[in-house]
Write an enzyme that holds these catalytic residues in place. Structure first.
Site, PDB file in Angstrom:
ATOM      1  N   ARG A  60     -33.111  -0.522  29.233  1.00  0.00           N
ATOM      2  CA  ARG A  60     -34.177  -1.527  29.094  1.00  0.00           C
ATOM      3  C   ARG A  60     -33.966  -2.455  27.916  1.00  0.00           C
ATOM      4  O   ARG A  60     -34.079  -3.681  28.052  1.00  0.00           O
ATOM      5  CB  ARG A  60     -35.542  -0.835  28.945  1.00  0.00           C
ATOM      6  CG  ARG A  60     -36.174  -0.456  30.256  1.00  0.00           C
ATOM      7  CD  ARG A  60     -36.953   0.814  30.105  1.00  0.00           C
ATOM      8  NE  ARG A  60     -36.025   1.915  29.921  1.00  0.00           N
ATOM      9  CZ  ARG A  60     -35.516   2.633  30.922  1.00  0.00           C
ATOM     10  NH1 ARG A  60     -35.890   2.394  32.144  1.00  0.00           N
ATOM     11  NH2 ARG A  60     -34.638   3.593  30.700  1.00  0.00           N
ATOM     12  N   ARG A 110     -28.126  -1.526  18.035  1.00  0.00           N
ATOM     13  CA  ARG A 110     -28.632  -0.154  18.236  1.00  0.00           C
ATOM     14  C   ARG A 110     -27.527   0.804  17.801  1.00  0.00           C
ATOM     15  O   ARG A 110     -26.372   0.661  18.224  1.00  0.00           O
ATOM     16  CB  ARG A 110     -28.984   0.086  19.701  1.00  0.00           C
ATOM     17  CG  ARG A 110     -29.220   1.563  19.987  1.00  0.00           C
ATOM     18  CD  ARG A 110     -29.748   1.824  21.360  1.00  0.00           C
ATOM     19  NE  ARG A 110     -31.120   1.393  21.486  1.00  0.00           N
ATOM     20  CZ  ARG A 110     -31.898   1.697  22.527  1.00  0.00           C
ATOM     21  NH1 ARG A 110     -31.420   2.422  23.520  1.00  0.00           N
ATOM     22  NH2 ARG A 110     -33.135   1.276  22.582  1.00  0.00           N
TER      23      ARG A 110
HETATM   24  C1  NCD Z   1     -36.235   4.690  23.767  1.00  0.00           C
HETATM   25  C2  NCD Z   1     -35.215   4.720  22.648  1.00  0.00           C
HETATM   26  O1  NCD Z   1     -34.055   4.324  22.843  1.00  0.00           O
HETATM   27  O2  NCD Z   1     -35.620   5.118  21.562  1.00  0.00           O
HETATM   28  N1  NCD Z   1     -35.808   3.935  24.886  1.00  0.00           N
HETATM   29  C3  NCD Z   1     -36.069   2.599  24.930  1.00  0.00           C
HETATM   30  O3  NCD Z   1     -35.583   1.833  24.144  1.00  0.00           O
HETATM   31  N2  NCD Z   1     -36.923   2.159  25.870  1.00  0.00           N
HETATM   32  C4  NCD Z   1     -36.761   6.013  24.140  1.00  0.00           C
HETATM   33  C5  NCD Z   1     -35.805   7.088  24.571  1.00  0.00           C
HETATM   34  O4  NCD Z   1     -34.589   6.905  24.650  1.00  0.00           O
HETATM   35  O5  NCD Z   1     -36.303   8.179  24.882  1.00  0.00           O
END
Ligand code: NCD
Length: 321
Positions: A60, A110
């Site tokens: 996402r 990330r």
């Molecule tokens: C979350 C994350 O990466 O922290 N996902 C996201 O970005 N929608 C939650 C998860 O991975 O459980």
């Protein structure tokens, strides 16, 4: 207070703490404008480029940032951490400095290390957006969560919300709790297995901010569900458990007990909505997806509008007149 776009230009978005309630409101208002009038914004990032540096898996966050950039008329650098020279042992710092040379206007990062987004912002000149740093924070998820809460109940003030699941490693709940602490009259029910409670450092910040919260075992869930406006479920963050047999066992132990079933919602308000940052694995029984309670797919869609709004605010462009 009206926020001018200039207040955001070239800012880094590393943690939710750095955004005031008024600034959050400007992002949410612009996101709503974009959701309603997407055509008007179709060229505002012409000539701009985003470098998405995802060193951890993502569906996402990465796709919505890419879709946002493309639908605003911008371009996206094709970077794949698995095919990059990190696999040859290159450092994060050298990778960042190299990418900077290719002139991105914004870097979205990330990484599995807490503090990595701050590190990137210190190394890089273009603005940096934290798309999740380890178990620390996930500010853009929080913005879309706040947008979703507002969409559900018209206001954020006074929300009674259950944050359930992995409150220890889950960065989405860390950021969301800190953000909600700035709104009056909210109450946070923190529901988790004993081993996955919200870390003390975040509890201290909530107390300092005067936020009302209470901690509960999974077994207490059915006593508090009737009080909630929102149930925010989270995935148990398997990848952050210790490696090896011990971690496997600890993961197995908590996931055995943690699954939301429809009959657990018998006492819920009819207007209760279930949110989840996704991905969900086994923590929500499938049949809940088809009920009026489920709101997580619209929540995921909202990520597109929030990320568009952030990109517009940070790297400029004016509405097509
Ligand atoms: C979350 C994350 O990466 O922290 N996902 C996201 O970005 N929608 C939650 C998860 O991975 O459980």
């Amino acid at each position: 207070m009206e926020i001018k776009k200039e207040d955001f230009i070239e800012r880094d978005i590393i943690s939710v703490d750095s955004l005031s309630v008024d600034e959050v409101k400007s992002v949410l208002d612009l996101a709503k404008d974009i959701e309603m009038n997407s055509d008007v914004f179709s060229n505002v990032l012409n000539g701009k480029m985003m470098a998405p540096l995802f060193f951890e898996n993502s569906t996402r966050t990465s796709s919505s940032f890419q879709a946002a950039m493309l639908q605003l008329g911008g371009k996206v650098l094709d970077f794949d951490a698995d095919r990059s020279s990190l696999k040859k042992g290159e450092t994060l710092r050298d990778t960042l400095k190299t990418i900077q040379g290719y002139r991105p206007d914004v870097v979205v990062i990330r990484h599995n290390k807490d503090g990595s987004a701050k590190f990137a912002a210190d190394v890089l000149k273009p603005c940096v957006i934290n798309a999740g740093d380890g178990q620390n924070q996930h500010p853009t998820q929080t913005l879309l969560d706040l947008y979703t809460i507002k969409e559900i109940r018209k206001e954020i003030d006074g929300v009674k919300i259950i944050l359930a699941g992995d409150l220890k490693y889950g960065r989405t709940v860390h950021s969301l709790a800190l953000a909600l602490a700035k709104y009056p009259d909210c109450h946070l029910y923190l529901v988790s297995p004993e081993s996955l409670k919200m870390p003390q450092v975040f509890l201290n910040l909530l107390s300092k901010a005067g936020c009302s919260f209470s901690e509960h075992d999974l077994e207490e869930f059915e006593n508090i569900i009737s009080e909630a406006d929102i149930l925010y479920m989270t995935r148990v963050q398997r990848e952050r458990f210790p490696e090896g047999l011990e971690g496997e066992q600890a993961y197995g132990d908590v996931t055995k007990k943690y699954c939301l079933k429809l009959d657990m919602l018998k006492k819920a308000k009819p207007e209760l909505k279930i949110m989840h940052p996704l991905p969900k694995v086994n923590e929500i029984q499938d049949e809940i997806d088809d009920t009026e309670f489920a709101y997580y797919f619209k929540q995921a869609e909202n990520g597109l509008y929030i990320r568009k709004a952030l990109l517009v605010l940070l790297i400029g462009g004016r509405k097509n007149e």
